[in-house]
Design a protein around this motif. Structure first.
Motif, PDB file in Angstrom:
ATOM      1  N   HIS A 137      36.007  46.767  44.905  1.00 17.22           N
ATOM      2  CA  HIS A 137      35.957  45.365  44.509  1.00 17.22           C
ATOM      3  C   HIS A 137      34.943  44.615  45.369  1.00 17.22           C
ATOM      4  O   HIS A 137      34.111  43.862  44.855  1.00 17.22           O
ATOM      5  CB  HIS A 137      37.352  44.758  44.677  1.00 17.22           C
ATOM      6  N   HIS A 140      31.551  39.564  44.341  1.00 17.13           N
ATOM      7  CA  HIS A 140      32.772  39.447  45.137  1.00 17.13           C
ATOM      8  C   HIS A 140      32.443  39.435  46.622  1.00 17.13           C
ATOM      9  O   HIS A 140      33.153  39.993  47.438  1.00 17.13           O
ATOM     10  CB  HIS A 140      33.726  40.600  44.818  1.00 17.13           C
ATOM     11  N   PHE A 196      36.299  36.661  45.759  1.00 20.78           N
ATOM     12  CA  PHE A 196      35.849  36.247  44.439  1.00 20.78           C
ATOM     13  C   PHE A 196      34.560  35.441  44.501  1.00 20.78           C
ATOM     14  O   PHE A 196      34.323  34.558  43.690  1.00 20.78           O
ATOM     15  CB  PHE A 196      36.958  35.478  43.724  1.00 20.78           C
TER      16      PHE A 196
END
Length: 261
Positions: free
Chosen positions: A158, A164, A169
Motif C-alpha cells: 500500500h 499513498h 492516503f
C-alpha cells in the motif's frame, strides 16, 4: 518488582473457549458533529477525553476538550486511574475505566475495556467512532495473531504506491494514520518482545512502514505540533504490557526507541 499472580491474558478472561482472543465490537458508535441538531454537538468544555491525546494535540483542542490519562491494566479489572494520571476519575471518583463503561450502559456485559474514550458530560454517554479497516486489521492484529506477516506485506505494498505517500492516503494525515501509528510505535519496543511477535521488526524488515512511522514521529512542524512524538510513552508501553503478561523483567531495548530520520 513484585511478582504478580497469573495475568488475565493467560487465564481465558479475555480469550474464548478455544484460547483465541477475539476483541468484541464497540457498543458505542456515535461522533461529535458541528451540524445543527446533532446528537453530540461540538461544544467547548462538554467532552472529556480518556487516553487518546494525538488527535487532541493535532487539532489544538487542549483548551476545548479536557484530557484524563489512564494507567496500566491491574487487578484484572483493566485500565485504572493512577500514575501518571489522576488517582480517581475527576467526574465520578471512579478507580477503574470499566466503571465508566458500566455507567454508560449498565446492562451490557463488558469482556474487554479499551481506550480511547470520549465522554459527554451532558448526556453521560460514551462516544466512539471506529475506523474499521485499521482497527480490525492493524490495531487488533497483535492481539489476534501476533501481527501476521501477510498484513504487514499488504501495508508495505500500500505504501509503495506514490498516491499513498508520505501518509497512508496521500499528502494529508488522516484518522487511519493516527490509528496505525499507535500500534506501530509500540511494535518494536513492546509487541516484538513482550507479545512474542518477534518474527520481524518494523525497523529492519519493513522499510516503507519504518519511513512512514519516523516521518510522523519526528515531525514537529505546524502540521502536527509535535503531536506524535510528544504523546508517545515508551516506558509506559514496556511497563504496562509487561505487567499485563505477568513478566518479571521489563525490556530495555531496542536502542534507540525510534531511529532518527
Amino acid at each position: 518488582m513484585t511478582p504478580r499472580n497469573e495475568p488475565d491474558w493467560l487465564n481465558k478472561k479475555y480469550a474464548d473457549e478455544d484460547g483465541k482472543f477475539r476483541r468484541p465490537q464497540s457498543a458505542f458508535r456515535s461522533f461529535v458533529s458541528p451540524d445543527a441538531g446533532a446528537e453530540f454537538p461540538a461544544e467547548a468544555g462538554r467532552y472529556l477525553l480518556y487516553r487518546a491525546i494525538i488527535v487532541r494535540k493535532l487539532k489544538s483542542l487542549e483548551d476545548i476538550v479536557e484530557l484524563v490519562e489512564v494507567a496500566g491494566k491491574t487487578d484484572g479489572k483493566g485500565w485504572t486511574f493512577d500514575t501518571p494520571g489522576p488517582e480517581k476519575d475527576p467526574l465520578y471518583g471512579f478507580k477503574y475505566l470499566r466503571e465508566l463503561y458500566e455507567k454508560a450502559a449498565p446492562d451490557h456485559e463488558y469482556k474487554y475495556i479499551s481506550v480511547p474514550v470520549l465522554w459527554d458530560k451532558n448526556t453521560e454517554r460514551e462516544i466512539e467512532d471506529m475506523n474499521d479497516w485499521v482497527y480490525n486489521t492493524i490495531n487488533n492484529g497483535v492481539y489476534k495473531s501476533g501481527f501476521a506477516a501477510t498484513q504487514q506485506a499488504y501495508e508495505e505494498n500500500h505504501l509503495a504506491n506514490p498516491a499513498h505517500q508520505p501518509y497512508l492516503f496521500g499528502a494529508n494525515i488522516t484518522e487511519a494514520d493516527i490509528r496505525l501509528f499507535t500500534t506501530m510505535i509500540r511494535f518494536d519496543v513492546a509487541y516484538y518482545s513482550i507479545f512474542k511477535c518477534n518474527l520481524k521488526m518494523i525497523r529492519h524488515d519493513y522499510p516503507r512502514i519504518h519511513t512512514w512511522l519516523r516521518t510522523l514521529y519526528w515531525d514537529e512542524s505546524e502540521r502536527t505540533h509535535g503531536a506524535f512524538k510528544d504523546t508517545t510513552r515508551f516506558d509506559a508501553y514496556k511497563l504496562g504490557y509487561s505487567f499485563a503478561l505477568g513478566a518479571k523483567i521489563v525490556p530495555v531495548g531496542p536502542v534507540p526507541n525510534v531511529v532518527p530520520l
